[in-house]
Design a protein around this motif. Sequence first.
Motif, PDB file in Angstrom:
ATOM      1  N   ILE A  65       0.844  -1.205   0.000  1.00  0.00           N
ATOM      2  CA  ILE A  65       0.000   0.000   0.000  1.00  0.00           C
ATOM      3  C   ILE A  65       0.872   1.245   0.000  1.00  0.00           C
ATOM      4  O   ILE A  65       0.645   2.187  -0.760  1.00  0.00           O
ATOM      5  CB  ILE A  65      -0.967  -0.019   1.206  1.00  0.00           C
ATOM      6  N   TRP A  66       1.898   1.253   0.854  1.00  0.00           N
ATOM      7  CA  TRP A  66       2.788   2.411   0.941  1.00  0.00           C
ATOM      8  C   TRP A  66       3.518   2.622  -0.390  1.00  0.00           C
ATOM      9  O   TRP A  66       3.644   3.739  -0.871  1.00  0.00           O
ATOM     10  CB  TRP A  66       3.798   2.209   2.075  1.00  0.00           C
ATOM     11  N   MET A  67       3.974   1.520  -0.988  1.00  0.00           N
ATOM     12  CA  MET A  67       4.708   1.597  -2.246  1.00  0.00           C
ATOM     13  C   MET A  67       3.835   2.197  -3.346  1.00  0.00           C
ATOM     14  O   MET A  67       4.285   3.053  -4.108  1.00  0.00           O
ATOM     15  CB  MET A  67       5.173   0.198  -2.637  1.00  0.00           C
ATOM     16  N   LYS A  68       2.594   1.766  -3.429  1.00  0.00           N
ATOM     17  CA  LYS A  68       1.680   2.292  -4.451  1.00  0.00           C
ATOM     18  C   LYS A  68       1.422   3.775  -4.239  1.00  0.00           C
ATOM     19  O   LYS A  68       1.386   4.552  -5.189  1.00  0.00           O
ATOM     20  CB  LYS A  68       0.373   1.511  -4.456  1.00  0.00           C
ATOM     21  N   LYS A  69       1.280   4.179  -2.990  1.00  0.00           N
ATOM     22  CA  LYS A  69       1.035   5.585  -2.660  1.00  0.00           C
ATOM     23  C   LYS A  69       2.231   6.471  -3.039  1.00  0.00           C
ATOM     24  O   LYS A  69       2.062   7.625  -3.421  1.00  0.00           O
ATOM     25  CB  LYS A  69       0.735   5.704  -1.163  1.00  0.00           C
ATOM     26  N   ASN A  70       3.413   5.928  -2.943  1.00  0.00           N
ATOM     27  CA  ASN A  70       4.640   6.703  -3.169  1.00  0.00           C
ATOM     28  C   ASN A  70       5.369   6.324  -4.457  1.00  0.00           C
ATOM     29  O   ASN A  70       6.540   6.668  -4.630  1.00  0.00           O
ATOM     30  CB  ASN A  70       5.575   6.526  -1.972  1.00  0.00           C
ATOM     31  N   LYS A  71       4.689   5.636  -5.348  1.00  0.00           N
ATOM     32  CA  LYS A  71       5.309   5.096  -6.558  1.00  0.00           C
ATOM     33  C   LYS A  71       6.056   6.151  -7.381  1.00  0.00           C
ATOM     34  O   LYS A  71       7.189   5.946  -7.798  1.00  0.00           O
ATOM     35  CB  LYS A  71       4.236   4.425  -7.416  1.00  0.00           C
ATOM     36  N   GLN A  72       5.416   7.280  -7.614  1.00  0.00           N
ATOM     37  CA  GLN A  72       6.038   8.309  -8.451  1.00  0.00           C
ATOM     38  C   GLN A  72       7.321   8.836  -7.813  1.00  0.00           C
ATOM     39  O   GLN A  72       8.348   8.972  -8.481  1.00  0.00           O
ATOM     40  CB  GLN A  72       5.050   9.448  -8.694  1.00  0.00           C
ATOM     41  N   ALA A  73       7.286   9.126  -6.530  1.00  0.00           N
ATOM     42  CA  ALA A  73       8.484   9.648  -5.850  1.00  0.00           C
ATOM     43  C   ALA A  73       9.579   8.590  -5.783  1.00  0.00           C
ATOM     44  O   ALA A  73      10.768   8.912  -5.948  1.00  0.00           O
ATOM     45  CB  ALA A  73       8.123  10.134  -4.447  1.00  0.00           C
ATOM     46  N   LEU A  74       9.209   7.335  -5.551  1.00  0.00           N
ATOM     47  CA  LEU A  74      10.206   6.257  -5.524  1.00  0.00           C
ATOM     48  C   LEU A  74      10.946   6.179  -6.849  1.00  0.00           C
ATOM     49  O   LEU A  74      12.181   6.102  -6.881  1.00  0.00           O
ATOM     50  CB  LEU A  74       9.533   4.912  -5.217  1.00  0.00           C
ATOM     51  N   ARG A  75      10.201   6.213  -7.941  1.00  0.00           N
ATOM     52  CA  ARG A  75      10.821   6.132  -9.270  1.00  0.00           C
ATOM     53  C   ARG A  75      11.683   7.363  -9.570  1.00  0.00           C
ATOM     54  O   ARG A  75      12.693   7.263 -10.248  1.00  0.00           O
ATOM     55  CB  ARG A  75       9.756   5.959 -10.343  1.00  0.00           C
ATOM     56  N   ALA A  76      11.278   8.505  -9.061  1.00  0.00           N
ATOM     57  CA  ALA A  76      11.999   9.745  -9.355  1.00  0.00           C
ATOM     58  C   ALA A  76      13.292   9.890  -8.550  1.00  0.00           C
ATOM     59  O   ALA A  76      14.295  10.374  -9.080  1.00  0.00           O
ATOM     60  CB  ALA A  76      11.085  10.950  -9.094  1.00  0.00           C
ATOM     61  N   TYR A  77      13.281   9.485  -7.292  1.00  0.00           N
ATOM     62  CA  TYR A  77      14.404   9.829  -6.416  1.00  0.00           C
ATOM     63  C   TYR A  77      15.272   8.664  -5.953  1.00  0.00           C
ATOM     64  O   TYR A  77      16.444   8.860  -5.657  1.00  0.00           O
ATOM     65  CB  TYR A  77      13.895  10.606  -5.198  1.00  0.00           C
ATOM     66  N   VAL A  78      14.723   7.464  -5.871  1.00  0.00           N
ATOM     67  CA  VAL A  78      15.541   6.325  -5.451  1.00  0.00           C
ATOM     68  C   VAL A  78      16.179   5.733  -6.704  1.00  0.00           C
ATOM     69  O   VAL A  78      15.497   5.252  -7.590  1.00  0.00           O
ATOM     70  CB  VAL A  78      14.711   5.260  -4.710  1.00  0.00           C
ATOM     71  N   LYS A  79      17.475   5.807  -6.774  1.00  0.00           N
ATOM     72  CA  LYS A  79      18.187   5.382  -7.981  1.00  0.00           C
ATOM     73  C   LYS A  79      18.634   3.934  -7.928  1.00  0.00           C
ATOM     74  O   LYS A  79      19.154   3.403  -8.901  1.00  0.00           O
ATOM     75  CB  LYS A  79      19.388   6.303  -8.242  1.00  0.00           C
ATOM     76  N   GLY A  80      18.404   3.290  -6.801  1.00  0.00           N
ATOM     77  CA  GLY A  80      18.708   1.872  -6.697  1.00  0.00           C
ATOM     78  C   GLY A  80      18.899   1.465  -5.259  1.00  0.00           C
ATOM     79  O   GLY A  80      19.097   2.302  -4.381  1.00  0.00           O
ATOM     80  N   MET A  81      18.806   0.167  -5.036  1.00  0.00           N
ATOM     81  CA  MET A  81      19.176  -0.406  -3.743  1.00  0.00           C
ATOM     82  C   MET A  81      20.337  -1.340  -4.006  1.00  0.00           C
ATOM     83  O   MET A  81      20.259  -2.222  -4.873  1.00  0.00           O
ATOM     84  CB  MET A  81      18.041  -1.168  -3.080  1.00  0.00           C
ATOM     85  N   ILE A  82      21.406  -1.134  -3.276  1.00  0.00           N
ATOM     86  CA  ILE A  82      22.613  -1.930  -3.450  1.00  0.00           C
ATOM     87  C   ILE A  82      22.696  -2.923  -2.296  1.00  0.00           C
ATOM     88  O   ILE A  82      22.648  -2.536  -1.126  1.00  0.00           O
ATOM     89  CB  ILE A  82      23.858  -1.030  -3.508  1.00  0.00           C
TER      90      ILE A  82
END
Length: 136
Positions: A65-82
């Motif tokens: 639920i949280w991921m869907k709510k923040n999908k646009q910001a996640l795609r814009a600002y998180v450049k990856g998880m290492i």
Amino acid sequence: MRLDSTTFPVVKIVFDAPSERGPEDAFRIFESLLARQQSFVLLHEKAVDENNHEHSHEERKQASIWMKKNKQALRAYVKGMIQVEPSAAQRLALKPFAAMFGKAWGYPLLVVESKDQAWALARDVLDERVSDVAHF
């Protein structure tokens, strides 16, 4: 899950460490990182422990639920998880999961052998994003 942003734009993430105020606190911290509107990477320095990495159905539901709510910001600002994973076999086993992870979260899961490689990759990913060169 605990997030440590003292080395921003590299944000350390620890999955088996509870946040001080529960799982909701980790999501609030994540939202505050997204609110900065600056690119960053997540860094998980501890090898994957399959036996200690199970989330309850309710936790997975809340995360979805949280991921869907923040999908646009996640795609814009998180450049990856290492993810640091010293085991070559484990790194290979994580490849299918990494593909699904990227589709679900909107940013790639990058798996490396050591902490040194992780920090070097974090710098590369962030530098390339600054100069608008696609890394993936």
